[in-house]
Write a protein that holds these residues in place. Sequence first.
Motif, PDB file in Angstrom:
ATOM      1  N   PHE A  46      17.733  -2.458 -23.509  1.00 30.39           N
ATOM      2  CA  PHE A  46      17.308  -3.688 -23.501  1.00 30.39           C
ATOM      3  C   PHE A  46      15.635  -3.993 -22.857  1.00 30.39           C
ATOM      4  CE2 PHE A  46      18.673  -4.120 -19.412  1.00 30.39           C
ATOM      5  CZ  PHE A  46      18.235  -5.397 -18.863  1.00 30.39           C
ATOM      6  N   SER A  47      14.257  -4.553 -23.548  1.00 26.02           N
ATOM      7  CA  SER A  47      13.354  -4.860 -23.051  1.00 26.02           C
ATOM      8  C   SER A  47      13.856  -7.104 -23.339  1.00 26.02           C
ATOM      9  CB  SER A  47      12.670  -4.686 -23.991  1.00 26.02           C
ATOM     10  OG  SER A  47      12.789  -4.201 -24.780  1.00 26.02           O
ATOM     11  N   VAL A  48      12.772  -7.461 -22.287  1.00 30.85           N
ATOM     12  CA  VAL A  48      11.843  -8.449 -22.279  1.00 30.85           C
ATOM     13  C   VAL A  48      10.792  -8.261 -22.394  1.00 30.85           C
ATOM     14  CG1 VAL A  48      14.225  -9.552 -21.909  1.00 30.85           C
ATOM     15  CG2 VAL A  48      12.588  -9.450 -20.142  1.00 30.85           C
ATOM     16  N   GLN A  49       9.993  -9.600 -23.505  1.00 28.11           N
ATOM     17  CA  GLN A  49       8.619  -9.955 -22.816  1.00 28.11           C
ATOM     18  C   GLN A  49       8.017 -10.797 -21.432  1.00 28.11           C
ATOM     19  OE1 GLN A  49       5.824  -7.950 -25.431  1.00 28.11           O
ATOM     20  NE2 GLN A  49       5.693  -9.155 -22.933  1.00 28.11           N
ATOM     21  N   TYR A  50       8.887 -11.053 -20.851  1.00 27.06           N
ATOM     22  CA  TYR A  50       8.456 -11.400 -19.480  1.00 27.06           C
ATOM     23  C   TYR A  50       8.584 -11.383 -18.247  1.00 27.06           C
ATOM     24  CZ  TYR A  50      13.095 -13.342 -20.808  1.00 27.06           C
ATOM     25  OH  TYR A  50      14.465 -13.374 -21.671  1.00 27.06           O
ATOM     26  N   HIS A  51       8.265 -11.596 -17.623  1.00 25.55           N
ATOM     27  CA  HIS A  51       8.666 -11.402 -16.547  1.00 25.55           C
ATOM     28  C   HIS A  51       9.716 -11.755 -15.436  1.00 25.55           C
ATOM     29  CE1 HIS A  51       4.585  -9.046 -16.247  1.00 25.55           C
ATOM     30  NE2 HIS A  51       4.539 -10.138 -16.668  1.00 25.55           N
ATOM     31  N   PRO A  52      10.699 -11.002 -15.388  1.00 24.58           N
ATOM     32  CA  PRO A  52      12.011 -11.450 -14.720  1.00 24.58           C
ATOM     33  C   PRO A  52      11.951 -11.521 -12.863  1.00 24.58           C
ATOM     34  CG  PRO A  52      12.395  -9.192 -15.425  1.00 24.58           C
ATOM     35  CD  PRO A  52      10.722 -10.275 -15.803  1.00 24.58           C
ATOM     36  N   GLU A  53      10.489 -10.887 -13.026  1.00 23.85           N
ATOM     37  CA  GLU A  53      10.700 -11.091 -10.899  1.00 23.85           C
ATOM     38  C   GLU A  53       9.361 -11.852 -10.430  1.00 23.85           C
ATOM     39  OE1 GLU A  53       6.173  -9.868 -12.565  1.00 23.85           O
ATOM     40  OE2 GLU A  53       8.447  -9.056 -12.973  1.00 23.85           O
ATOM     41  N   ALA A  54       8.987 -12.433 -11.602  1.00 26.07           N
ATOM     42  CA  ALA A  54       8.507 -14.144 -11.622  1.00 26.07           C
ATOM     43  C   ALA A  54       8.208 -14.126 -10.091  1.00 26.07           C
ATOM     44  CB  ALA A  54       9.537 -15.208 -12.632  1.00 26.07           C
ATOM     45  N   ALA A  55       6.806 -13.467  -9.587  1.00 31.38           N
ATOM     46  CA  ALA A  55       6.031 -14.081  -8.744  1.00 31.38           C
ATOM     47  C   ALA A  55       4.289 -14.518  -9.268  1.00 31.38           C
ATOM     48  CB  ALA A  55       5.149 -12.973  -7.510  1.00 31.38           C
ATOM     49  N   ALA A  56       4.719 -15.982  -9.573  1.00 34.19           N
ATOM     50  CA  ALA A  56       5.312 -16.826  -8.435  1.00 34.19           C
ATOM     51  C   ALA A  56       6.232 -17.329  -9.395  1.00 34.19           C
ATOM     52  CB  ALA A  56       4.306 -17.994  -8.116  1.00 34.19           C
ATOM     53  N   GLY A  57       7.317 -17.900  -9.357  1.00 31.75           N
ATOM     54  CA  GLY A  57       8.279 -18.766 -10.591  1.00 31.75           C
ATOM     55  C   GLY A  57       7.704 -18.114 -10.962  1.00 31.75           C
ATOM     56  N   PRO A  58       9.023 -18.640 -12.228  1.00 29.44           N
ATOM     57  CA  PRO A  58      10.318 -19.183 -12.171  1.00 29.44           C
ATOM     58  C   PRO A  58      11.664 -17.742 -11.896  1.00 29.44           C
ATOM     59  CG  PRO A  58      10.220 -20.280 -14.657  1.00 29.44           C
ATOM     60  CD  PRO A  58       8.392 -19.117 -14.009  1.00 29.44           C
ATOM     61  N   HIS A  59      12.475 -18.768 -11.865  1.00 31.98           N
ATOM     62  CA  HIS A  59      13.404 -17.199 -11.474  1.00 31.98           C
ATOM     63  C   HIS A  59      14.876 -17.525 -12.654  1.00 31.98           C
ATOM     64  CE1 HIS A  59      11.250 -16.883  -8.092  1.00 31.98           C
ATOM     65  NE2 HIS A  59      11.016 -18.439  -7.472  1.00 31.98           N
ATOM     66  N   ASP A  60      14.249 -18.534 -13.831  1.00 31.35           N
ATOM     67  CA  ASP A  60      15.577 -18.388 -15.045  1.00 31.35           C
ATOM     68  C   ASP A  60      15.504 -17.052 -15.442  1.00 31.35           C
ATOM     69  OD1 ASP A  60      14.593 -20.859 -14.611  1.00 31.35           O
ATOM     70  OD2 ASP A  60      15.167 -21.175 -16.464  1.00 31.35           O
ATOM     71  N   ALA A  61      15.152 -15.884 -14.943  1.00 31.15           N
ATOM     72  CA  ALA A  61      14.803 -14.781 -15.843  1.00 31.15           C
ATOM     73  C   ALA A  61      15.840 -13.653 -14.664  1.00 31.15           C
ATOM     74  CB  ALA A  61      13.935 -14.010 -16.749  1.00 31.15           C
ATOM     75  N   ALA A  62      15.744 -13.861 -13.409  1.00 29.43           N
ATOM     76  CA  ALA A  62      16.408 -12.910 -12.305  1.00 29.43           C
ATOM     77  C   ALA A  62      17.562 -12.480 -12.652  1.00 29.43           C
ATOM     78  CB  ALA A  62      15.792 -13.594 -11.212  1.00 29.43           C
ATOM     79  N   PRO A  63      18.577 -12.107 -13.251  1.00 29.81           N
ATOM     80  CA  PRO A  63      19.271 -11.852 -13.857  1.00 29.81           C
ATOM     81  C   PRO A  63      19.705 -11.420 -14.332  1.00 29.81           C
ATOM     82  CG  PRO A  63      19.769 -14.867 -13.830  1.00 29.81           C
ATOM     83  CD  PRO A  63      18.272 -14.440 -13.638  1.00 29.81           C
ATOM     84  N   LEU A  64      18.050 -10.568 -14.953  1.00 24.12           N
ATOM     85  CA  LEU A  64      18.173  -9.808 -15.740  1.00 24.12           C
ATOM     86  C   LEU A  64      18.743  -8.138 -15.298  1.00 24.12           C
ATOM     87  CD1 LEU A  64      15.263 -11.208 -18.591  1.00 24.12           C
ATOM     88  CD2 LEU A  64      17.790 -10.352 -19.480  1.00 24.12           C
ATOM     89  N   PHE A  65      18.266  -7.925 -14.598  1.00 26.24           N
ATOM     90  CA  PHE A  65      18.381  -7.285 -12.760  1.00 26.24           C
ATOM     91  C   PHE A  65      19.394  -7.336 -13.132  1.00 26.24           C
ATOM     92  CE2 PHE A  65      13.421  -8.865 -11.669  1.00 26.24           C
ATOM     93  CZ  PHE A  65      13.236  -7.310 -12.000  1.00 26.24           C
ATOM     94  N   ASP A  66      20.560  -8.532 -13.080  1.00 23.85           N
ATOM     95  CA  ASP A  66      21.848  -7.894 -12.828  1.00 23.85           C
ATOM     96  C   ASP A  66      22.592  -6.963 -14.321  1.00 23.85           C
ATOM     97  OD1 ASP A  66      21.958  -8.758 -10.262  1.00 23.85           O
ATOM     98  OD2 ASP A  66      21.514 -10.868 -11.352  1.00 23.85           O
TER      99      ASP A  66
END
Length: 374
Positions: free
Chosen positions: A344-364
């Motif tokens: 799977f993949s997404v077009q955005y940045h789950p590491e999000a530096a600087a923020g936001p952190h809504d997508a961080a669970p994609l690493f999980d």
Amino acid sequence: MTGTRTPAALVLEDGRVFRGAAYGARGRTLGEVVFCTGMTGYQETLTDPSYHRQIVVQTAPQIGNTGWNDEDDESARIWVSGYVLRDPARTPSNWRSTGSLDDALAGQGVVGVSEVDTRALTRHIREHGAMRAGVFSGDALGDTGDMVREVLASPPMKGADLAGEVTTARPYVVPAAGEPRFRVAALDLGIKSNTPRELSRRGIDLHVLPAGSDIEDVLAVEPDGVFLSNGPGDPETQEQAIELTKAVLGRQIPLFGICFGNQILGRALGLGTYKMRYGHRGINIPVLDAETGRVAITAQNHGFALEGEPGSRFSSPFGSARVSHYCANDGTVEGIRCDDVPAFSVQYHPEAAAGPHDAAPLFDRFVTLMEKSK
């Protein structure tokens, strides 16, 4: 900013000129002019390799207030080719600051221009699209016609093969924080520093590989998963990375891609890509999950996108797949998911530096994919 005001200008390929004062280094620079809507995180933006060969316009009016520090760089250097802002801070004010933004740009040779009507400039880019441009200051500032001709002689972003210019020169390892659970091979197409940190926190030994790596290089790592990073340029030029992705899919190794990696996975699955009118760049872009309807506010930086319709399914050489996410603003494809292979993949940045952190669970989710595969 110190010293006497030095005139400067941003010159667009369509002949439009925005005049202001020199900021950062003096001289001349060429690139594609784009705008970034983030109100914070300018240091992370400037050091993001995905901005290679781009002149970044900050839509937020006041830039430089928190100065420059030794902690927030997303790579070893500033990658933007030029910088455009309206009101630069006269004096930085932050307890972590080690210097000014102006000095950081000057020290790394990045030519910028301040005192620009960035509102009018952003509206112009939205109407006419991202285009080639140049920033000229000091002795490089000359006749408008000559400057426009220099801009027109510069290469366009369409067809630009840039990942090889920002990737690591040799493989390196970022060890897991704590007990190692998985080993992941990451293809560095322009990876940001926070990505290895996020993966390391989840017990992953990350083996970062150069963009020119092949399947044998990946298999030598004996990975539990493969990660495709963000990066600059036109995804159509990345034949090596696309072939590598196909080989990974064929071996059913769990795969996760972000940003440029999303486009690489999409092309490996048979989707086309196209250059967007002005792209998505900022830390405030809403994305919808086509299955659940949930919205995530995301960090993005891309000027190319995958072809497809929100929620649609499509056939690929590796089985069925779907468009899993799309942009709430314009319907652009923001993610894909395979049904028959673990990818799977997404077009955005789950590491999000600087923020936001809504997508961080994609690493999980990537960790879960590797757990199921094991």
